[in-house]
Design a protein around this motif. Sequence first.
Motif, PDB file in Angstrom:
ATOM      1  N   GLU A  66      14.871   4.542   3.807  1.00  6.51           N
ATOM      2  CA  GLU A  66      14.510   5.907   3.413  1.00  6.51           C
ATOM      3  C   GLU A  66      13.255   5.913   2.535  1.00  6.51           C
ATOM      4  OE1 GLU A  66      18.019   7.679   1.735  1.00  6.51           O
ATOM      5  OE2 GLU A  66      18.940   7.966   3.702  1.00  6.51           O
ATOM      6  N   LEU A  67      13.172   4.931   1.631  1.00  9.60           N
ATOM      7  CA  LEU A  67      11.956   4.804   0.843  1.00  9.60           C
ATOM      8  C   LEU A  67      10.761   4.537   1.754  1.00  9.60           C
ATOM      9  CD1 LEU A  67      10.359   4.551  -1.793  1.00  9.60           C
ATOM     10  CD2 LEU A  67      11.112   2.154  -1.918  1.00  9.60           C
ATOM     11  N   GLY A  68      10.938   3.622   2.699  1.00 10.40           N
ATOM     12  CA  GLY A  68       9.850   3.304   3.612  1.00 10.40           C
ATOM     13  C   GLY A  68       9.413   4.498   4.440  1.00 10.40           C
ATOM     14  N   ALA A  69      10.379   5.278   4.919  1.00 13.77           N
ATOM     15  CA  ALA A  69      10.031   6.456   5.705  1.00 13.77           C
ATOM     16  C   ALA A  69       9.266   7.468   4.856  1.00 13.77           C
ATOM     17  CB  ALA A  69      11.294   7.083   6.287  1.00 13.77           C
ATOM     18  N   THR A  70       9.683   7.639   3.596  1.00 16.34           N
ATOM     19  CA  THR A  70       8.963   8.556   2.709  1.00 16.34           C
ATOM     20  C   THR A  70       7.541   8.068   2.470  1.00 16.34           C
ATOM     21  OG1 THR A  70      11.011   9.223   1.621  1.00 16.34           O
ATOM     22  CG2 THR A  70       8.971   9.640   0.429  1.00 16.34           C
ATOM     23  N   LEU A  71       7.378   6.774   2.261  1.00 13.69           N
ATOM     24  CA  LEU A  71       6.042   6.232   2.021  1.00 13.69           C
ATOM     25  C   LEU A  71       5.154   6.337   3.256  1.00 13.69           C
ATOM     26  CD1 LEU A  71       7.067   3.108  -0.077  1.00 13.69           C
ATOM     27  CD2 LEU A  71       5.835   5.123  -0.915  1.00 13.69           C
ATOM     28  N   ARG A  72       5.738   6.213   4.433  1.00 17.58           N
ATOM     29  CA  ARG A  72       4.948   6.326   5.669  1.00 17.58           C
ATOM     30  C   ARG A  72       4.609   7.766   6.001  1.00 17.58           C
ATOM     31  NH1 ARG A  72       5.454   2.890  10.056  1.00 17.58           N
ATOM     32  NH2 ARG A  72       4.114   4.385  11.133  1.00 17.58           N
ATOM     33  N   TYR A  73       5.537   8.695   5.740  1.00 19.25           N
ATOM     34  CA  TYR A  73       5.384  10.044   6.282  1.00 19.25           C
ATOM     35  C   TYR A  73       5.363  11.151   5.232  1.00 19.25           C
ATOM     36  CZ  TYR A  73       6.758   7.308  10.338  1.00 19.25           C
ATOM     37  OH  TYR A  73       6.822   6.339  11.305  1.00 19.25           O
ATOM     38  N   GLY A  74       5.527  10.823   3.949  1.00 20.50           N
ATOM     39  CA  GLY A  74       5.670  11.893   2.971  1.00 20.50           C
ATOM     40  C   GLY A  74       4.858  11.767   1.701  1.00 20.50           C
ATOM     41  N   THR A  75       3.746  11.038   1.749  1.00 24.83           N
ATOM     42  CA  THR A  75       2.930  10.905   0.540  1.00 24.83           C
ATOM     43  C   THR A  75       1.612  11.658   0.696  1.00 24.83           C
ATOM     44  OG1 THR A  75       1.674   8.939   1.196  1.00 24.83           O
ATOM     45  CG2 THR A  75       3.860   8.578   0.197  1.00 24.83           C
ATOM     46  N   ARG A  76       0.846  11.701  -0.392  1.00 28.57           N
ATOM     47  CA  ARG A  76      -0.476  12.330  -0.401  1.00 28.57           C
ATOM     48  C   ARG A  76      -1.541  11.453   0.234  1.00 28.57           C
ATOM     49  NH1 ARG A  76       2.436  13.401  -4.666  1.00 28.57           N
ATOM     50  NH2 ARG A  76       2.407  15.443  -5.657  1.00 28.57           N
ATOM     51  N   LEU A  77      -1.258  10.184   0.435  1.00 28.01           N
ATOM     52  CA  LEU A  77      -2.280   9.263   0.927  1.00 28.01           C
ATOM     53  C   LEU A  77      -2.638   9.589   2.378  1.00 28.01           C
ATOM     54  CD1 LEU A  77      -0.808   5.927  -0.474  1.00 28.01           C
ATOM     55  CD2 LEU A  77      -2.795   7.182  -1.355  1.00 28.01           C
ATOM     56  N   ARG A  80      -5.353   6.716   7.122  1.00 34.76           N
ATOM     57  CA  ARG A  80      -6.179   5.500   7.085  1.00 34.76           C
ATOM     58  C   ARG A  80      -6.041   4.786   5.752  1.00 34.76           C
ATOM     59  NH1 ARG A  80     -11.028   4.137   9.910  1.00 34.76           N
ATOM     60  NH2 ARG A  80     -11.915   3.854   7.834  1.00 34.76           N
ATOM     61  N   ALA A  81      -6.038   5.523   4.665  1.00 29.09           N
ATOM     62  CA  ALA A  81      -5.910   4.902   3.346  1.00 29.09           C
ATOM     63  C   ALA A  81      -4.574   4.178   3.223  1.00 29.09           C
ATOM     64  CB  ALA A  81      -6.057   5.952   2.252  1.00 29.09           C
ATOM     65  N   ARG A  82      -3.513   4.814   3.702  1.00 29.30           N
ATOM     66  CA  ARG A  82      -2.187   4.180   3.654  1.00 29.30           C
ATOM     67  C   ARG A  82      -2.174   2.867   4.427  1.00 29.30           C
ATOM     68  NH1 ARG A  82       0.513   7.511   6.843  1.00 29.30           N
ATOM     69  NH2 ARG A  82       0.199   6.034   8.553  1.00 29.30           N
ATOM     70  N   GLU A  83      -2.712   2.883   5.643  1.00 36.56           N
ATOM     71  CA  GLU A  83      -2.681   1.662   6.450  1.00 36.56           C
ATOM     72  C   GLU A  83      -3.591   0.585   5.880  1.00 36.56           C
ATOM     73  OE1 GLU A  83      -0.428   1.060   8.789  1.00 36.56           O
ATOM     74  OE2 GLU A  83       0.350   3.049   8.285  1.00 36.56           O
ATOM     75  N   ILE A  84      -4.693   0.974   5.265  1.00 40.79           N
ATOM     76  CA  ILE A  84      -5.536  -0.007   4.574  1.00 40.79           C
ATOM     77  C   ILE A  84      -4.720  -0.710   3.495  1.00 40.79           C
ATOM     78  CG2 ILE A  84      -7.460  -0.194   2.926  1.00 40.79           C
ATOM     79  CD1 ILE A  84      -8.861   2.015   4.690  1.00 40.79           C
ATOM     80  N   ALA A  85      -3.983   0.045   2.708  1.00 40.80           N
ATOM     81  CA  ALA A  85      -3.171  -0.557   1.644  1.00 40.80           C
ATOM     82  C   ALA A  85      -2.126  -1.494   2.222  1.00 40.80           C
ATOM     83  CB  ALA A  85      -2.522   0.540   0.809  1.00 40.80           C
ATOM     84  N   ILE A  86      -1.428  -1.058   3.264  1.00 43.22           N
ATOM     85  CA  ILE A  86      -0.381  -1.906   3.864  1.00 43.22           C
ATOM     86  C   ILE A  86      -0.995  -3.198   4.389  1.00 43.22           C
ATOM     87  CG2 ILE A  86       1.307  -2.073   5.731  1.00 43.22           C
ATOM     88  CD1 ILE A  86       1.635   1.027   5.450  1.00 43.22           C
ATOM     89  N   LEU A  87      -2.142  -3.112   5.023  1.00 41.88           N
ATOM     90  CA  LEU A  87      -2.765  -4.312   5.592  1.00 41.88           C
ATOM     91  C   LEU A  87      -3.307  -5.245   4.515  1.00 41.88           C
ATOM     92  CD1 LEU A  87      -4.362  -2.668   8.716  1.00 41.88           C
ATOM     93  CD2 LEU A  87      -2.551  -4.414   8.702  1.00 41.88           C
ATOM     94  N   VAL A  88      -3.697  -4.708   3.359  1.00 39.63           N
ATOM     95  CA  VAL A  88      -4.061  -5.573   2.232  1.00 39.63           C
ATOM     96  C   VAL A  88      -2.842  -6.363   1.771  1.00 39.63           C
ATOM     97  CG1 VAL A  88      -4.776  -5.591  -0.194  1.00 39.63           C
ATOM     98  CG2 VAL A  88      -6.020  -4.191   1.461  1.00 39.63           C
ATOM     99  N   VAL A  89      -1.697  -5.696   1.673  1.00 38.26           N
ATOM    100  CA  VAL A  89      -0.462  -6.382   1.278  1.00 38.26           C
ATOM    101  C   VAL A  89      -0.091  -7.442   2.312  1.00 38.26           C
ATOM    102  CG1 VAL A  89       2.006  -6.103   0.808  1.00 38.26           C
ATOM    103  CG2 VAL A  89       0.379  -4.402  -0.048  1.00 38.26           C
TER     104      VAL A  89
END
Length: 200
Positions: A66-77, A80-89
């Motif tokens: 549920e946390l992951g779904a919120t981070l993927r689909y429910g944030t202000r990011l 592209r910015a979100r996926e950049i962050a995930i790929l850095v991790v």
Amino acid sequence: MSTSPRGRLDRRPPSSLDPQARALYDRLTEGPRAGGPFPLVDAGGALEGPFNAMLLSPAVGTALQELGATLRYGTRLPDRAREIAILVVAAHWDSAFEQHAHEAVGRRIGLTGDELRALRRRDPLDLADPVEAEVLAVTRALTEHGDLDDDAYARAVTVLGEPALFELTTLVGYYATLALQLRLFRVAAPDDPGGAASAR
């Protein structure tokens, strides 16, 4: 314990799951991730990637997904910015599955081959969008140093705002958790079935 090319955990088809694990399975396979660019289940119906491990503890797995779904689909990011962050991790943790899955997402939402390659190799990357550039800088600082100094924090707040910065730090922690679990359970990327058989 020996490690098979498919990892340390048995694959569990839905017919083998107890009611709590089956409820989590259904939430995952019927939720927004099901329409993504990589398959959530293998040919036998067992969950792929980090989701198979979540079945070990349905209560924790449910909260985590549920946390992951919120981070993927429910944030202000922005996407592209979100996926950049995930790929850095993913690059920091050398997480083959995260890299495979989120490069597929990144291609779908407009990251170029050169951008994906720079993120994978941890090379310098000039991004014209100030939010994307700041997300890249913050995520690299958090993965490499675990903190931001006062100047970097002030810049991040100016560019992103405190709410988005909170969401970003949560996203970094979440995907680091998944990368750790993927490493521990030796989960390979689908196109590299032997790649998880040894610790990196």
